[in-house]
Design a protein around this motif. Structure first.
Motif, mmCIF file in Angstrom:
data_model
loop_
_atom_site.group_PDB
_atom_site.id
_atom_site.type_symbol
_atom_site.label_atom_id
_atom_site.label_comp_id
_atom_site.label_asym_id
_atom_site.label_seq_id
_atom_site.Cartn_x
_atom_site.Cartn_y
_atom_site.Cartn_z
ATOM 1 N N TRP A 274 -66.777 -30.521 33.345
ATOM 2 C CA TRP A 274 -66.053 -29.490 34.101
ATOM 3 C C TRP A 274 -65.912 -29.881 35.569
ATOM 4 O O TRP A 274 -64.845 -29.713 36.161
ATOM 5 C CB TRP A 274 -66.765 -28.152 33.959
ATOM 6 C CG TRP A 274 -65.876 -26.982 34.294
ATOM 7 C CD1 TRP A 274 -65.819 -26.299 35.463
ATOM 8 C CD2 TRP A 274 -64.897 -26.395 33.430
ATOM 9 N NE1 TRP A 274 -64.880 -25.302 35.398
ATOM 10 C CE2 TRP A 274 -64.293 -25.345 34.152
ATOM 11 C CE3 TRP A 274 -64.493 -26.638 32.133
ATOM 12 C CZ2 TRP A 274 -63.297 -24.553 33.607
ATOM 13 C CZ3 TRP A 274 -63.493 -25.850 31.583
ATOM 14 C CH2 TRP A 274 -62.905 -24.818 32.330
ATOM 15 N N GLN A 275 -66.981 -30.406 36.154
ATOM 16 C CA GLN A 275 -66.923 -30.824 37.555
ATOM 17 C C GLN A 275 -65.895 -31.933 37.759
ATOM 18 O O GLN A 275 -65.246 -32.000 38.808
ATOM 19 C CB GLN A 275 -68.299 -31.325 38.012
ATOM 20 C CG GLN A 275 -69.337 -30.236 38.199
ATOM 21 C CD GLN A 275 -70.686 -30.803 38.627
ATOM 22 O OE1 GLN A 275 -70.934 -32.002 38.506
ATOM 23 N NE2 GLN A 275 -71.563 -29.940 39.104
ATOM 24 N N TYR A 278 -62.228 -29.711 37.218
ATOM 25 C CA TYR A 278 -61.795 -28.425 37.758
ATOM 26 C C TYR A 278 -62.574 -27.922 38.979
ATOM 27 O O TYR A 278 -61.978 -27.641 40.009
ATOM 28 C CB TYR A 278 -61.855 -27.364 36.653
ATOM 29 C CG TYR A 278 -61.142 -27.785 35.405
ATOM 30 C CD1 TYR A 278 -59.760 -27.982 35.403
ATOM 31 C CD2 TYR A 278 -61.834 -28.012 34.221
ATOM 32 C CE1 TYR A 278 -59.087 -28.387 34.253
ATOM 33 C CE2 TYR A 278 -61.176 -28.417 33.064
ATOM 34 C CZ TYR A 278 -59.812 -28.612 33.076
ATOM 35 O OH TYR A 278 -59.160 -29.014 31.953
ATOM 36 N N ASP A 279 -63.900 -27.769 38.854
ATOM 37 C CA ASP A 279 -64.659 -27.134 39.937
ATOM 38 C C ASP A 279 -66.020 -27.812 40.071
ATOM 39 O O ASP A 279 -66.600 -28.259 39.078
ATOM 40 C CB ASP A 279 -64.899 -25.644 39.647
ATOM 41 C CG ASP A 279 -63.624 -24.869 39.408
ATOM 42 O OD1 ASP A 279 -62.967 -24.526 40.408
ATOM 43 O OD2 ASP A 279 -63.289 -24.632 38.236
ATOM 44 N N VAL A 281 -69.553 -26.923 40.238
ATOM 45 C CA VAL A 281 -70.300 -25.720 39.896
ATOM 46 C C VAL A 281 -71.621 -26.121 39.265
ATOM 47 O O VAL A 281 -71.736 -27.183 38.645
ATOM 48 C CB VAL A 281 -69.475 -24.846 38.918
ATOM 49 C CG1 VAL A 281 -69.244 -25.562 37.593
ATOM 50 C CG2 VAL A 281 -70.111 -23.497 38.682
ATOM 51 N N LYS A 285 -73.842 -21.407 36.657
ATOM 52 C CA LYS A 285 -72.624 -20.654 36.942
ATOM 53 C C LYS A 285 -71.389 -21.186 36.223
ATOM 54 O O LYS A 285 -70.280 -20.669 36.422
ATOM 55 C CB LYS A 285 -72.370 -20.648 38.459
ATOM 56 C CG LYS A 285 -73.453 -19.924 39.246
ATOM 57 C CD LYS A 285 -73.156 -19.920 40.739
ATOM 58 C CE LYS A 285 -74.240 -19.168 41.514
ATOM 59 N NZ LYS A 285 -73.963 -19.153 42.973
ATOM 60 N N VAL A 286 -71.562 -22.224 35.408
ATOM 61 C CA VAL A 286 -70.374 -22.835 34.806
ATOM 62 C C VAL A 286 -69.755 -21.965 33.707
ATOM 63 O O VAL A 286 -68.532 -21.928 33.566
ATOM 64 C CB VAL A 286 -70.701 -24.247 34.268
ATOM 65 C CG1 VAL A 286 -71.557 -24.181 33.016
ATOM 66 C CG2 VAL A 286 -69.422 -25.024 34.000
ATOM 67 N N PRO A 288 -69.290 -18.624 33.294
ATOM 68 C CA PRO A 288 -68.271 -17.648 33.705
ATOM 69 C C PRO A 288 -66.941 -18.306 34.064
ATOM 70 O O PRO A 288 -65.872 -17.743 33.772
ATOM 71 C CB PRO A 288 -68.913 -16.978 34.931
ATOM 72 C CG PRO A 288 -70.383 -17.120 34.703
ATOM 73 C CD PRO A 288 -70.553 -18.456 34.052
ATOM 74 N N LEU A 289 -66.980 -19.501 34.665
ATOM 75 C CA LEU A 289 -65.740 -20.197 34.996
ATOM 76 C C LEU A 289 -65.023 -20.680 33.739
ATOM 77 O O LEU A 289 -63.806 -20.571 33.613
ATOM 78 C CB LEU A 289 -66.033 -21.383 35.912
ATOM 79 C CG LEU A 289 -66.299 -21.057 37.376
ATOM 80 C CD1 LEU A 289 -66.707 -22.307 38.131
ATOM 81 C CD2 LEU A 289 -65.051 -20.455 38.013
ATOM 82 N N ALA A 292 -63.459 -17.725 31.987
ATOM 83 C CA ALA A 292 -62.263 -17.226 32.664
ATOM 84 C C ALA A 292 -61.078 -18.177 32.513
ATOM 85 O O ALA A 292 -59.922 -17.747 32.508
ATOM 86 C CB ALA A 292 -62.561 -16.999 34.141
ATOM 87 N N SER A 293 -61.366 -19.462 32.360
ATOM 88 C CA SER A 293 -60.300 -20.472 32.328
ATOM 89 C C SER A 293 -59.744 -20.729 30.938
ATOM 90 O O SER A 293 -58.562 -21.026 30.775
ATOM 91 C CB SER A 293 -60.815 -21.792 32.918
ATOM 92 O OG SER A 293 -61.268 -21.625 34.239
#
Length: 564
Positions: A274-275, A278-279, A281, A285-286, A288-289, A292-293
């Protein structure tokens, strides 16, 4: 959302119901310690009712329930009942065994036999080797997903057998009395399991189940991140034509990681993947992202990306995976980062490998970028033990996203050039480097840095064009001033410094043995080894000579060999 709850005992729960383990659930995973604790709880409360918590189910049809929470406990209980059944048969109590089996399997209206527990991940092992009241039609191998079930079944059978064997071996009673005593124990154990109390929470449908499953496990921290994400994918990607692509693909992701000879963490993979896209994180906390995505429209694309990334990510740590002999320079850099115990670059490296495998960049670009990362972390981590407050990890995540977004080689090269500037800005101070380099030692007493020392000596030897350099695996570390020959005020630290060490082949190592410095020097030169002027001119090797040679090598290291 409609929710009903009721108190039940296990025998009430099993009689008349069958339980299905949904696709979003993880495989059975209880370890020996958990099995032992569960057994102790049963034995300690064998004559009393005992509360084991709650299970959450949703209705699938008439008398068919799907497990949302409590799968591990209910599976364990069922395995224990099967172990008791087998013990009944071992003492000739076939009627009692068959009576118990009535709670493990049931007959439908069409007189078809169904098991109380229906799973997909452990099929057919659980059904044929454990639940079935007769030998399996064919022996089924214990695969990765069945190991925990096999272990639990074996533990329960062994624990039951311990007590039954003692009862049957009592020489003060007759054989029939011993069998009666053993049967009494088995029946009390059976009743203790049947009398376990549980709260059953029943939901109306599968959609509610996904929400409850996620809520229970994110609050209780019961499930791994990989389990929660699997649940999220299965919510959107329903089986088509009888093929559950979401479950199969996510299983492939986990299998790619778990089948590595190294211990790799699927949750860490998810964070790095993911890092890199996209973000930046943290693991906490990953989800929730991700939640949402990933939507119904893009879930399939995201799942395919995780599949391809799992192979790329594993190859960062497992250097025999997906690399060919023609890519040996990259493999060497990856091995070096492992020696340094560095993981911060993983998101950036993942994007580099992805770009290389997708033909966005050529091998030469990947090789040079990896060497740059290797050289930086040799100085930053291996030598000076510098610590980052999070800036390094964020930098690599940002770099990974740049490479991910680069749709041509030019943009990728630009991102690599930008990373190079950032790494150079963080280079260690020369004096700090020299102090750290001087503290790298290897002796019998101080062997924790052996891999790092071998790495340094190999790179320095290659730079100085020693004749043996290649893929040789049998090179050993030779101390010019022998470890057993401390003199002239030398200490263990002096003897272990890089300036007193050289890599030699096995035959040379045997010839050197524990000889004095002059003899060692002669043998090395005769065999074609190159020695620096400070050593060839020295008549003896002293702590001062060792320090001077260490300083010489440190300067070469920071100014030439590991220069970014």
């Amino acid at each position: 959302m409609k929710i009903e709850s009721s108190d039940k005992k296990i025998d009430e729960l099993l009689k008349g119901n069958t339980f299905f383990v949904p696709r979003f659930q993880r495989a059975y995973s209880w370890e020996a310690e958990q099995i032992g604790q569960f057994w102790s709880d049963i034995i300690d409360n064998i004559s009393e009712s005992y509360f084991i918590g709650s299970i959450v189910v949703y209705k699938r049809g008439r008398s068919s329930l799907a497990l949302v929470d409590g799968q591990q406990r209910l599976t364990t209980i069922t395995i224990l009942l099967c172990a008791i059944r087998e013990a009944y048969k071992s003492v000739g109590e076939i009627a009692l065994a068959n009576g118990l089996q009535a709670y493990i399997e049931q007959k439908t209206r069409d007189n078809k036999t169904v098991y109380v527990l229906e799973t997909e991940t452990s099929f057919p092992y659980l059904q044929e080797e454990v639940l079935k009241n007769s030998p399996a039609d064919a022996p089924y191998d214990v695969g990765a997903e069945e190991e925990a079930i096999h272990r639990a079944y074996s533990i329960f059978k062994d624990k039951i057998a311990d007590t039954v064997t003692v009862s049957l071996a009592n020489k003060e009673r007759t054989k029939s009395e011993n069998i009666a005593e053993a049967t009494k124990f088995l029946s009390s154990l059976r009743d203790a399991v049947f009398d376990l109390n549980v709260i059953v929470v029943t939901l109306d449908n599968e959609d509610d189940a996904y929400l409850i499953f996620e809520t229970l496990n994110t609050r209780g921290k019961d499930l791994a991140l990989s389990d929660l994400i699997r649940n999220h994918f299965t919510k959107f990607l329903k089986p088509t034509s009888g093929v559950d692509q979401a479950t199969l693909k996510w299983a492939k992701v986990l299998d790619t990681i778990s089948s590595s000879p190294l211990t790799l963490d699927p949750d860490t993979f998810i964070v790095h993947s993911w890092q890199s896209r996209y973000d930046f994180v943290t693991k906490a906390k990953v989800f929730p992202l991700v939640k949402a995505s990933i939507t119904a429209k893009n879930a399939s694309d995201h799942l395919n990306r995780f599949m391809s990334d799992s192979e790329h990510w594993r190859s960062i740590f497992d250097h025999e995976f997906k690399w060919s002999p023609t890519e040996k320079e990259v493999m060497r850099s990856l091995r070096a980062l492992r020696v340094f115990k560095v993981v911060q670059p993983a998101p950036g490296i993942l994007s580099l490998i992805r770009a290389y495998r997708d033909d966005t960049i050529r091998y030469r670009i990947l090789r040079d970028a990896m060497l740059m990362v290797e050289n930086f972390h040799f100085s930053f981590n291996a030598v000076t033990s510098s610590r980052s407050s999070g800036g390094i990890s964020g930098m690599y995540s940002s770099f990974g996203r740049q490479i991910f977004g680069a749709n041509d080689t030019t943009k990728a090269i630009g991102a690599i050039s930008e990373l190079k500037s950032k790494l150079r800005a963080r280079e260690s101070d020369p004096d700090e480097f020299d102090v750290g380099f001087n503290q790298i030692v290897f002796t019998r007493e101080y062997s924790s840095q052996k891999s790092l020392v071998q790495y340094i000596l190999r790179k320095i030897a290659a730079h100085e064009e020693q004749p043996f350099i290649g893929e040789t695996d049998d090179l050993t570390i030779e101390h010019l001033l022998s470890q057993s020959a401390r003199k002239n005020g030398s200490t263990v630290s002096d003897i272990g410094k890089i300036g007193n060490l050289i890599l030699v082949d096995t035959k040379t190592n045997e010839a050197l043995a524990t000889k004095g410095f002059e003899d060692k020097k002669s043998i090395l030169l005769d065999r074609g080894y190159k020695l620096p002027k400070i050593l060839t001119e020295a008549k003896d090797i002293t702590p001062d000579i060792i320090s001077q040679n260490t300083a010489r090598i440190a300067k070469i290291a920071r100014d030439e060999v590991w220069k970014i």
